[in-house]
Design a protein around this motif. Structure first.
Motif, PDB file in Angstrom:
ATOM      1  N   THR A   6     -24.312  -6.482 -43.968  1.00  0.00           N
ATOM      2  CA  THR A   6     -22.878  -4.805 -43.312  1.00  0.00           C
ATOM      3  C   THR A   6     -21.595  -6.173 -43.324  1.00  0.00           C
ATOM      4  O   THR A   6     -21.850  -6.925 -43.726  1.00  0.00           O
ATOM      5  CB  THR A   6     -23.276  -5.495 -40.803  1.00  0.00           C
ATOM      6  OG1 THR A   6     -22.610  -6.476 -41.098  1.00  0.00           O
ATOM      7  CG2 THR A   6     -24.504  -5.317 -40.641  1.00  0.00           C
ATOM      8  N   TYR A 234     -23.360  -2.500 -34.943  1.00  0.00           N
ATOM      9  CA  TYR A 234     -24.528  -3.527 -35.896  1.00  0.00           C
ATOM     10  C   TYR A 234     -26.206  -2.832 -35.566  1.00  0.00           C
ATOM     11  O   TYR A 234     -26.688  -3.338 -36.221  1.00  0.00           O
ATOM     12  CB  TYR A 234     -25.241  -4.757 -35.646  1.00  0.00           C
ATOM     13  CG  TYR A 234     -23.596  -5.158 -36.555  1.00  0.00           C
ATOM     14  CD1 TYR A 234     -22.324  -5.024 -37.395  1.00  0.00           C
ATOM     15  CD2 TYR A 234     -22.161  -6.177 -35.823  1.00  0.00           C
ATOM     16  CE1 TYR A 234     -21.240  -5.759 -38.450  1.00  0.00           C
ATOM     17  CE2 TYR A 234     -21.453  -6.234 -36.348  1.00  0.00           C
ATOM     18  CZ  TYR A 234     -20.624  -6.231 -38.035  1.00  0.00           C
ATOM     19  OH  TYR A 234     -19.408  -6.483 -37.822  1.00  0.00           O
ATOM     20  N   TRP A 250     -33.671  -5.258 -37.923  1.00  0.00           N
ATOM     21  CA  TRP A 250     -32.728  -6.437 -37.255  1.00  0.00           C
ATOM     22  C   TRP A 250     -33.761  -7.402 -37.158  1.00  0.00           C
ATOM     23  O   TRP A 250     -35.436  -7.697 -37.065  1.00  0.00           O
ATOM     24  CB  TRP A 250     -32.263  -5.615 -35.911  1.00  0.00           C
ATOM     25  CG  TRP A 250     -31.900  -6.009 -34.978  1.00  0.00           C
ATOM     26  CD1 TRP A 250     -31.873  -7.543 -33.836  1.00  0.00           C
ATOM     27  CD2 TRP A 250     -30.065  -6.847 -35.516  1.00  0.00           C
ATOM     28  NE1 TRP A 250     -31.397  -8.186 -33.797  1.00  0.00           N
ATOM     29  CE2 TRP A 250     -29.599  -7.989 -34.641  1.00  0.00           C
ATOM     30  CE3 TRP A 250     -29.178  -6.348 -36.273  1.00  0.00           C
ATOM     31  CZ2 TRP A 250     -28.749  -8.570 -34.658  1.00  0.00           C
ATOM     32  CZ3 TRP A 250     -28.525  -6.699 -36.049  1.00  0.00           C
ATOM     33  CH2 TRP A 250     -27.805  -8.086 -35.653  1.00  0.00           C
ATOM     34  N   ALA A 252     -29.657  -8.560 -38.419  1.00  0.00           N
ATOM     35  CA  ALA A 252     -28.888  -8.702 -39.735  1.00  0.00           C
ATOM     36  C   ALA A 252     -29.106  -9.411 -40.606  1.00  0.00           C
ATOM     37  O   ALA A 252     -29.532 -10.750 -39.848  1.00  0.00           O
ATOM     38  CB  ALA A 252     -27.668  -8.352 -39.619  1.00  0.00           C
ATOM     39  N   HIS A 255     -23.486 -10.583 -41.886  1.00  0.00           N
ATOM     40  CA  HIS A 255     -22.889  -9.359 -41.636  1.00  0.00           C
ATOM     41  C   HIS A 255     -21.876 -11.026 -41.908  1.00  0.00           C
ATOM     42  O   HIS A 255     -21.162 -11.962 -42.093  1.00  0.00           O
ATOM     43  CB  HIS A 255     -22.539 -10.298 -40.047  1.00  0.00           C
ATOM     44  CG  HIS A 255     -23.142  -9.987 -39.214  1.00  0.00           C
ATOM     45  ND1 HIS A 255     -23.948  -8.566 -39.202  1.00  0.00           N
ATOM     46  CD2 HIS A 255     -23.828 -10.103 -37.863  1.00  0.00           C
ATOM     47  CE1 HIS A 255     -24.327  -8.593 -38.335  1.00  0.00           C
ATOM     48  NE2 HIS A 255     -24.085  -9.047 -37.194  1.00  0.00           N
ATOM     49  N   HIS A 265     -18.040 -12.303 -34.108  1.00  0.00           N
ATOM     50  CA  HIS A 265     -19.023 -13.023 -34.391  1.00  0.00           C
ATOM     51  C   HIS A 265     -19.943 -13.816 -34.496  1.00  0.00           C
ATOM     52  O   HIS A 265     -21.240 -13.320 -34.112  1.00  0.00           O
ATOM     53  CB  HIS A 265     -18.870 -12.252 -35.945  1.00  0.00           C
ATOM     54  CG  HIS A 265     -18.851 -10.974 -36.304  1.00  0.00           C
ATOM     55  ND1 HIS A 265     -17.108 -10.516 -36.521  1.00  0.00           N
ATOM     56  CD2 HIS A 265     -19.305  -9.850 -37.070  1.00  0.00           C
ATOM     57  CE1 HIS A 265     -17.463  -9.454 -36.561  1.00  0.00           C
ATOM     58  NE2 HIS A 265     -18.631  -8.250 -37.192  1.00  0.00           N
TER      59      HIS A 265
END
Length: 631
Positions: A6, A234, A250, A252, A255, A265
């Protein structure tokens, strides 16, 4: 095998700049790399569209927040499409599915007891949409992130029990060595968490442009904190709370974020996920900021780099290479046309483009453009081994998002090729009648170019496809398997002549805006008549009290010899205690238009002088009758 990558969702308070492009191009290169490696890859980007800042920006432009968000979001999507960014989904926080997913997450955390209602009073930065404790402020007043003035806000709020997750977060950082990349950035996060976490205010009542609380909570005056809303993208992009068919991607894997949003984050986001009982992301990959010609970029200086303008002038793929090659991941980088031109002329033109031209020329001159790899291992095993050693190291560099090092190492393979030509001189071999050795050398270099093209493909997809086609193959998953993973060489092929890939650039292609030197500001001269328009009178302060929500202001009652005292709001709280001002005579500008400050009407202005030693009120040398004019 899967990879979920992402970018941050970009805040729609401004148009895309080089920092946005940098993050997105890194993420795009990573997604392209993992697809070549055979991973089932999902790449997400999008826009963050709620919050007070958007509401105010829209109002200034005479638009609704949604109209304004639609306009700016479209600019981001349009640029990424023009840049051929290979995203799988472009999410907007105004998407109905996102809103439903966020409300579900809020409801789950609320029912779990991780969200509770209270009152928040603290320093709020509108620009960053964040509250800050006084201990973090600059000079007890300014935002530690953007430097802008904060204001004291008191409002009813729902809180997330961030403090509850402090130890679990520290355990996460201990157990996952590469949770934050580069590792040097992780220490900043650990220090922040170890200093003690306060519960996080996650709703606002002072504006309405945000996601409302779930209907089950029934508190319509509250909207969700923009960062809670934004971070949940996300998982809502994967269908969380609605159609969860993509949730298998999932957690991730990466990021990609700028260093200014690392705390959100690496601290808030994993805590939210822990509350939702979802896995935390594997890596928060944090990059630095870009300057221009050594200076911080700002609109006022007119030196903000427009990525589209650079790509149009120098070529998108050259720009992509420059961004990833120029600066070590995690550090700040500097953009200059000179540095970009040097990379294009030297790295791309001399090292890569010229090597391809030499092989096309030699194969045409000696072998009618036919190239056969059958004797490469016989004569050049050492070069093949040296190349393979470098190729084997590249995957780990991508896993750590070290794209600068990745390209640096890849270019060492080109050095092996150029050195081999200079060492074995195929023209000499031809003169000596050693055609097999000359062919082996030309084929060695062709194979080096082929393997470099495959590995460079995620960064420069079109350029490398052109190189591959000249060498008789197409870059795809099959090429990655054969040439890189199975270490095969090219089959016999006819090399194609192509125009030079990187024409030499002699001078800058973009006009730099010259920074005009500001003339020293001269005092504006006024006439004596202008001066006499100002009515300055001597008065005595008879009452003084603090303006409670302000660090600077005092509320004064000043006797100017009139029927009733004047109320004056003065920014002198840092220099005078209220009790020390009672009975003090001051000079007051008495004919100012009344103004409202912090809810109080101010009917004049007290004169003062301020330098590096502090502030002093202007007072008469001897006591004067209240209302005496100052001439």
């Amino acid at each position: 095998m899967k990879r979920y990558i992402t970018t941050p969702i970009y805040y729609v308070n401004d148009v895309p700049h080089i920092g946005h492009a940098y993050t997105t191009i890194i993420a795009d290169s990573a997604a392209r790399y993992f697809r070549l490696k055979g991973y089932d890859t999902f790449f997400l980007t999008g826009t963050d569209e709620h919050g007070q800042k958007i509401e105010e920006a829209a109002k200034k432009r005479g638009k609704s927040p949604k109209e304004y968000a639609d306009e700016i979001s479209a600019k981001f999507r349009s640029l990424w499409d023009e840049f051929e960014i290979s995203y799988d989904k472009f999410i907007r926080t105004t998407d109905p599915e996102h809103i439903k997913g966020v409300q579900k997450a809020f409801e789950i955390m609320y029912n779990k007891g991780d969200i509770y209602k209270g009152t928040y009073e603290g320093h709020y930065c509108i620009s960053c949409e964040s509250f800050f404790p006084e201990s973090q402020l600059i000079d007890n007043e300014f935002c530690p992130d953007c430097g802008k003035e904060t204001s004291i806000v008191k409002e009813e709020s729902y809180f997330f029990k961030l403090s509850k997750y402090q130890e679990r977060l520290l355990e996460l950082y201990r157990n996952e060595e590469k949770f934050v990349l580069p590792k040097s950035k992780k220490n900043e996060v650990i220090r922040f968490v170890e200093s003690g976490l306060q519960d996080l205010s996650i709703t606002r009542t002072s504006f309405s442009w945000g996601i409302p609380l779930p209907p089950s909570i029934n508190d319509p005056k509250h909207v969700m904190y923009v960062w809670l809303d934004a971070l949940l993208n996300y998982i809502t992009a994967l269908g969380y709370g609605t159609d969860e068919s993509l949730m298998h991607y999932w957690p991730a894997d990466y990021h990609l974020v700028g260093k200014d949003i690392l705390r959100f984050h690496a601290v808030y986001w994993p805590a939210f996920l822990m509350s939702l009982e979802l896995d935390t992301p594997k890596h928060i990959a944090t990059h630095g900021w870009w300057t221009r010609n050594g200076e911080k970029m700002s609109k006022s200086k007119g030196n903000v780099v427009d990525p589209k303008a650079v790509a149009d002038a120098y070529g998108l793929e050259n720009f992509r290479y420059f961004l990833l090659r120029e600066v070590p991941f995690g550090q700040d980088g500097d953009f200059s046309q000179k540095a970009l031109i040097d990379r294009i002329n030297n790295d791309l033109g001399n090292d890569l483009g010229n090597l391809l031209n030499r092989i096309i020329g030699m194969s045409g001159k000696y072998f009618d453009f036919e190239i056969d790899s059958k004797d490469v291992a016989k004569y050049h095993q050492n070069e093949l081994d040296a190349m393979q050693q470098i190729l084997d190291s590249l995957d780990g560099l991508v896993e750590d998002m070290k794209w600068n090092r990745y390209l640096e190492e890849l270019w060492k393979i080109l050095t092996i090729a150029n050195k081999a030509i200079d060492t074995y001189t195929p023209w000499t071999k031809m003169k000596e009648g050693k055609e097999d050795e000359a062919m082996a050398l030309v084929a060695l270099v062709a194979n080096i170019l082929a393997k470099v093209a495959v590995m460079l493909h995620p960064v420069m997809p079109k350029t490398t496809q052109t190189i591959a086609q000249a060498l008789g193959f197409t870059i795809d998953r099959n090429a990655m398997q054969r040439l890189i993973e199975q270490k095969e060489l090219l089959e016999a092929f006819t090399i194609q002549k192509i125009p030079p890939l990187f024409p030499k650039i002699e001078e800058p292609l973009m006009v730099e805006k010259k920074q005009e030197k500001k003339e020293e500001k001269k005092e504006d001269l006024i006439s004596i008549d202008d001066f006499f328009k100002t009515s300055i009178k001597v008065g005595t302060i008879i009452e003084a009290q603090e303006v409670k929500k302000s660090k600077k202001l005092l509320l004064l009652q000043v006797d100017l010899g009139e029927e009733k005292p004047r109320q004056i709001v003065a920014g002198i709280k840092e220099f005078y205690a209220p009790e020390d001002l009672i009975g003090k005579q001051v000079c007051v500008v008495a004919n100012l238009k009344p103004a409202k400050l912090m809810g109080y009407v101010s009917e004049g202005m007290i004169l003062a002088a301020k330098d590096e030693d502090g502030l002093s009120l202007v007072t008469p040398e001897a006591k004067k009758v209240n209302g005496t004019p100052v001439r």
